[in-house]
Design a protein around this motif. Structure first.
Motif, PDB file in Angstrom:
ATOM      1  N   LEU A   1      46.071  31.424  31.212  1.00 14.28           N
ATOM      2  CA  LEU A   1      45.651  32.761  30.824  1.00 14.28           C
ATOM      3  C   LEU A   1      45.904  33.722  31.981  1.00 14.28           C
ATOM      4  O   LEU A   1      46.167  33.306  33.110  1.00 14.28           O
ATOM      5  CB  LEU A   1      44.177  32.762  30.432  1.00 14.28           C
ATOM      6  N   ILE A   2      45.811  35.015  31.703  1.00 16.18           N
ATOM      7  CA  ILE A   2      46.042  36.010  32.738  1.00 16.18           C
ATOM      8  C   ILE A   2      45.004  35.871  33.846  1.00 16.18           C
ATOM      9  O   ILE A   2      43.858  35.452  33.615  1.00 16.18           O
ATOM     10  CB  ILE A   2      46.004  37.440  32.134  1.00 16.18           C
ATOM     11  N   ASP A   3      45.394  36.189  35.079  1.00 15.74           N
ATOM     12  CA  ASP A   3      44.488  36.088  36.216  1.00 15.74           C
ATOM     13  C   ASP A   3      43.208  36.879  35.960  1.00 15.74           C
ATOM     14  O   ASP A   3      43.257  38.019  35.494  1.00 15.74           O
ATOM     15  CB  ASP A   3      45.161  36.621  37.485  1.00 15.74           C
ATOM     16  N   GLY A   4      42.077  36.262  36.286  1.00 21.51           N
ATOM     17  CA  GLY A   4      40.786  36.926  36.138  1.00 21.51           C
ATOM     18  C   GLY A   4      40.149  36.789  34.777  1.00 21.51           C
ATOM     19  O   GLY A   4      39.007  37.228  34.577  1.00 21.51           O
ATOM     20  N   ALA A   5      40.841  36.180  33.815  1.00 21.81           N
ATOM     21  CA  ALA A   5      40.270  36.016  32.471  1.00 21.81           C
ATOM     22  C   ALA A   5      39.116  35.018  32.511  1.00 21.81           C
ATOM     23  O   ALA A   5      39.149  34.034  33.252  1.00 21.81           O
ATOM     24  CB  ALA A   5      41.336  35.538  31.498  1.00 21.81           C
ATOM     25  N   THR A   6      38.103  35.277  31.703  1.00 22.24           N
ATOM     26  CA  THR A   6      36.942  34.388  31.604  1.00 22.24           C
ATOM     27  C   THR A   6      36.854  33.850  30.186  1.00 22.24           C
ATOM     28  O   THR A   6      36.761  34.621  29.227  1.00 22.24           O
ATOM     29  CB  THR A   6      35.637  35.148  31.929  1.00 22.24           C
ATOM     30  N   VAL A   7      36.883  32.529  30.041  1.00 19.39           N
ATOM     31  CA  VAL A   7      36.810  31.918  28.715  1.00 19.39           C
ATOM     32  C   VAL A   7      35.388  32.041  28.175  1.00 19.39           C
ATOM     33  O   VAL A   7      34.421  31.643  28.819  1.00 19.39           O
ATOM     34  CB  VAL A   7      37.232  30.435  28.760  1.00 19.39           C
TER      35      VAL A   7
END
Length: 236
Positions: free
Chosen positions: A49-55
């Motif tokens: 996922l893109i940098d910094g994304a939180t699941v």
């Protein structure tokens, strides 16, 4: 005084419409299966996922698909009619929607190792892109072979605020659509067709970007952030 069936239908439709301002989470995956989000969610796929994304949530699903009814391009269900199983990953991102669109384009140009971008034109994929843009959604599609089985991956960027702007008062009604009995779907379809130009079934097309975005809407709405939705599906 006895209530006629038409009056009963009208009462239920109006009640559902009245609740539509508070959409909440429908607990539906992109493929229409119900599942509770994990307490500590992580990305179970190897698609970064893109940098910094939180699941926020990961959900398993199993869905029987009729390809002839997928009018908006079932990007995750590209192997035709049959039963598919897979995972849906819902993440939040503080990046702007434009940044997410740039990231999607970069993934399509240079897919992660093992993945192939699906960029066919002149097909239902073009229709799906046109529809996604109308609702402020962007997406990319990929394929990957795992142990001889082909996986379809649908990667979506969305801004819940943009979806609110386009479908606001109807979102709650759309999310409740799968649980409606058949006798009530006709009146609801008429209402949705008048407002959005599509029936509930068409809006919730499980393999389409709009359907997947609507299924994830409840999980991301309260975050006031943009969202990434990843659907990984393989035909059984």
């Amino acid at each position: 005084m006895k209530r006629t069936p038409s009056l009963l239908i009208a009462v239920v439709v109006l009640a559902l419409a009245g609740c539509s301002g508070n959409a909440g989470s429908a607990g539906q995956t992109a493929a229409g299966a119900s599942a509770a989000p994990a307490a500590t969610a992580t990305n179970p796929t190897d698609f970064p996922l893109i940098d910094g994304a939180t699941v926020l949530a990961t959900k398993n699903f199993s869905q029987t698909v009729d390809a002839s009814k997928m009018k908006t391009g079932g990007a995750a269900f590209s192997q035709g009619s049959g039963t598919y199983a897979g995972e849906q990953v819902i993440a939040r991102s503080d990046k702007s929607f434009d940044d997410l669109a740039i990231w999607l384009a970069a993934q399509t140009k240079n897919p992660p190792p093992g993945y192939t971008a699906v960029t066919a034109s002149g097909t239902s994929m073009d229709q799906a892109h046109a529809m996604a843009k109308k609702y402020g959604i962007d997406f990319a599609a990929f394929q990957k072979d795992v142990a001889g089985k082909k996986h379809g991956i649908l990667l979506i960027a969305m801004d819940p605020a943009g979806l609110d702007k386009q479908l606001g008062p109807m979102i709650g009604l759309i999310q409740k659509y799968p649980s409606l009995p058949d006798m009530l779907r006709g009146p609801v379809d008429a209402k949705l067709k008048q407002y959005a130009g599509m029936t509930g079934t068409e809006l919730l097309d499980p393999g389409s970007p709009l359907g997947a975005a609507l299924a994830a809407y409840g999980d991301v709405k309260a975050t006031n952030s943009r969202a990434i939705v990843l659907v990984d599906a393989a035909k059984l």
